[in-house]
Design a protein around this motif. Structure first.
Motif, PDB file in Angstrom:
ATOM      1  N   GLU A 236       0.972  -1.210   0.017  1.00  0.00           N
ATOM      2  CA  GLU A 236       0.039  -0.041   0.048  1.00  0.00           C
ATOM      3  C   GLU A 236       0.785   1.244   0.076  1.00  0.00           C
ATOM      4  OE1 GLU A 236      -3.414   0.234   2.606  1.00  0.00           O
ATOM      5  OE2 GLU A 236      -4.073  -1.817   2.018  1.00  0.00           O
ATOM      6  N   ARG A 312     -10.344   9.447   0.945  1.00  0.00           N
ATOM      7  CA  ARG A 312     -11.910   9.699   1.005  1.00  0.00           C
ATOM      8  C   ARG A 312     -12.281  10.625  -0.144  1.00  0.00           C
ATOM      9  NH1 ARG A 312     -14.105  11.347   6.274  1.00  0.00           N
ATOM     10  NH2 ARG A 312     -13.084  13.253   5.499  1.00  0.00           N
ATOM     11  N   CYS A 317     -10.737   4.884  -0.814  1.00  0.00           N
ATOM     12  CA  CYS A 317     -10.545   4.058   0.237  1.00  0.00           C
ATOM     13  C   CYS A 317     -10.403   2.565  -0.013  1.00  0.00           C
ATOM     14  CB  CYS A 317     -11.564   4.423   1.325  1.00  0.00           C
ATOM     15  SG  CYS A 317     -11.798   6.001   1.889  1.00  0.00           S
ATOM     16  N   LYS A 318     -11.333   1.928  -0.738  1.00  0.00           N
ATOM     17  CA  LYS A 318     -11.246   0.480  -1.106  1.00  0.00           C
ATOM     18  C   LYS A 318     -10.060   0.132  -1.683  1.00  0.00           C
ATOM     19  CE  LYS A 318     -16.010  -0.978  -1.168  1.00  0.00           C
ATOM     20  NZ  LYS A 318     -16.916   0.469  -1.242  1.00  0.00           N
ATOM     21  N   GLU A 319      -9.450   0.918  -2.139  1.00  0.00           N
ATOM     22  CA  GLU A 319      -7.977   0.757  -2.872  1.00  0.00           C
ATOM     23  C   GLU A 319      -6.856   0.211  -1.797  1.00  0.00           C
ATOM     24  OE1 GLU A 319      -6.572   1.535  -6.622  1.00  0.00           O
ATOM     25  OE2 GLU A 319      -8.442   2.567  -7.258  1.00  0.00           O
ATOM     26  N   PRO A 321      -7.047  -1.005   1.703  1.00  0.00           N
ATOM     27  CA  PRO A 321      -7.931  -1.349   2.789  1.00  0.00           C
ATOM     28  C   PRO A 321      -7.163  -1.442   4.247  1.00  0.00           C
ATOM     29  CG  PRO A 321      -7.191  -3.308   1.288  1.00  0.00           C
ATOM     30  CD  PRO A 321      -7.027  -1.869   0.598  1.00  0.00           C
ATOM     31  N   THR A 324      -7.110   2.322   5.459  1.00  0.00           N
ATOM     32  CA  THR A 324      -8.437   2.727   5.791  1.00  0.00           C
ATOM     33  C   THR A 324      -8.613   1.999   7.092  1.00  0.00           C
ATOM     34  OG1 THR A 324      -8.840   2.885   3.569  1.00  0.00           O
ATOM     35  CG2 THR A 324     -10.747   2.920   4.753  1.00  0.00           C
ATOM     36  N   THR A 325      -8.508   0.723   7.325  1.00  0.00           N
ATOM     37  CA  THR A 325      -8.844  -0.023   8.667  1.00  0.00           C
ATOM     38  C   THR A 325      -8.312   0.687   9.701  1.00  0.00           C
ATOM     39  OG1 THR A 325      -9.118  -1.907   7.254  1.00  0.00           O
ATOM     40  CG2 THR A 325      -9.139  -2.237   9.645  1.00  0.00           C
ATOM     41  N   ASN A 342     -10.809  -7.313   7.775  1.00  0.00           N
ATOM     42  CA  ASN A 342     -11.157  -6.119   6.944  1.00  0.00           C
ATOM     43  C   ASN A 342     -10.172  -6.122   5.455  1.00  0.00           C
ATOM     44  OD1 ASN A 342     -12.909  -5.131   8.411  1.00  0.00           O
ATOM     45  ND2 ASN A 342     -12.841  -3.041   8.062  1.00  0.00           N
TER      46      ASN A 342
END
Ligand SMILES: NC(=O)C1=CN([C@@H]2O[C@H](COP(=O)(O)OP(=O)(O)OC[C@H]3O[C@@H](n4cnc5c(N)ncnc54)[C@H](O)[C@@H]3O)[C@@H](O)[C@H]2O)C=CC1
Ligand SMILES: O=C(CO)COP(=O)(O)O
Length: 343
Positions: A236, A312, A317-319, A321, A324-325, A342
């Motif tokens: 990431e 956001r 965000c989904k890219e 995880p 974001t978590t 998650n």
């Protein structure tokens, strides 16, 4: 006759600022390039009725942020920022990232454009909902060139002269070489690369991953889980850095600032330690920071928040995880165990 040597000022005197003062203070002794006296700006505070600057200047020890380590006598603690930087040709910025803007505002107009600066600050800034490097915040505010130094450098170990490596990222090669000369020692080995954004984002983003590693430790998930979080975190970090800064180099992630800093911070850092306590006790991070760190500052939680604002805003965000978590665990009361579920 005025000196043609470089005059160094250290802006910051926390755990890392003090460890680095020991290195540069020693390195300038007998140097033909740097003056020996070095001012270190200290955010003044009282310790048992005495000023911290007085303690540092008489006992040569930062009893609050780096106890037990003798600083070289040529390090002079100065409580006034503008007095500290007066006449300096080289500035070392080493404060927690949340304080850098206030410091730059105070310095505005007092720093000549020929000044060479380096940021040791691990963090990012979010301006008008877009991401900015801390080195860019300094460079734009003061109109000077800013290099960066990041690496697998837990301050308490560096201060005890234990061997490690570090990475200097520069835009101007000559400045990178100047900083190598200023920082390099047989036990603190500097490598210079021309990738400021890559080096700096490694330093900033690994602090978020370290929170994840600490949560896994607190939940007693074991070494395999922690290794998986570190690996996913590295991916990431790389994805984020390359998405937001074209030109970030693949090789940078294999320098000390990359994979090595991730390993050391996920093993021994403050972010990891506080996150472990959060997973064990459920106490908020802010409370644990105050209870556990004696005035030292966490950088990973606020960096997770700053990154989240950008992700956001851009619908990303989904890219990411893991990032974001970790943000949601730190700021939205998500249970720590979701660190694995998650992702
Ligand atoms: N400690 C470490 O092992 C390492 C830290 N870093 C980075 O270096 C940077 C500086 O961290 P440390 O030296 O460890 O600091 P620290 O977290 O030990 O100390 C906090 C510092 O902030 C100062 N401070 C408190 N309130 C302030 C205010 N309102 N304005 C200005 N300063 C204030 C305190 O006087 C103290 O010097 C951070 O970005 C950190 O991530 C990088 C490598 C290693
Ligand atoms: O950046 C660091 C080591 O390189 C220190 O990390 P922590 O702030 O988590 O202690």
């Amino acid at each position: 006759m005025s000196s043609t040597k470089e005059r160094v000022c250290i802006i910051g005197s926390g755990n890392w600022g003090s460890a680095i003062a020991k290195i540069v203070g020693r390195n300038v002794i007998g140097s033909s390039r740097f003056e020996e006296p070095i001012n270190m700006w200290v955010f003044e505070e009282m310790i048992d009725g005495r000023k911290l600057t007085d303690i540092i200047n008489t006992e040569h020890e930062n009893v609050r942020y780096l106890p037990g380590i003798q600083l070289p006598a040529n390090i002079r603690a100065v409580p006034d920022l503008l007095d500290a930087v007066k006449g300096a040709t080289v500035l070392i910025f080493v404060v927690p990232h949340q304080f850098v803007k206030g410091i730059c505002d105070q310095l505005h107009g007092s720093v000549p454009p020929t000044t060479k600066a380096i940021s040791l600050i691990k963090g990012v800034d979010v301006k008008a909902k877009s991401l900015a490097l801390i080195s860019d915040v300094i460079a734009q505010s003061l109109s000077i060139d800013v290099s960066v130094l990041m690496g697998a450098n837990i301050a308490n170990e560096v201060a005890r002269d234990k061997f490690c490596e570090t990475t200097v990222g520069c835009r101007v090669r000559a400045n990178g070489e100047l900083f190598r000369e200023l920082f390099n020692t047989p036990y603190f080995r500097v490598n210079v690369v021309e990738d400021v954004a890559g080096v700096e984002l490694c330093g900033a983003l690994k602090n978020i991953v370290a929170i994840g590693a600490g949560l896994a430790d607190g939940l007693e998930y074991g070494d395999n889980t922690k290794a998986a979080l570190i690996r996913i975190g590295l991916m990431e970090m790389k994805k984020f850095a390359r998405m937001f800064y074209q030109g970030v180099k693949e090789e940078t992630f294999f320098e000390s600032c990359g994979v090595a800093d991730l390993i050391t911070t996920c093993a021994g850092g403050r972010n990891r330690r506080v996150a472990e306590a959060h997973a064990r006790t459920g106490k908020p991070f802010e409370q644990l920071e105050q209870e556990m760190l004696n005035g030292q500052k966490l950088q990973g939680t606020s960096t997770a928040l700053e990154l989240h604002e950008v992700l956001r805003q851009k619908g990303l965000c989904k890219e990411f995880p893991l990032f974001t978590t970790i943000y949601e665990i730190c700021y939205e009361n998500l249970p720590a165990s979701r660190i694995v579920e998650n992702i």
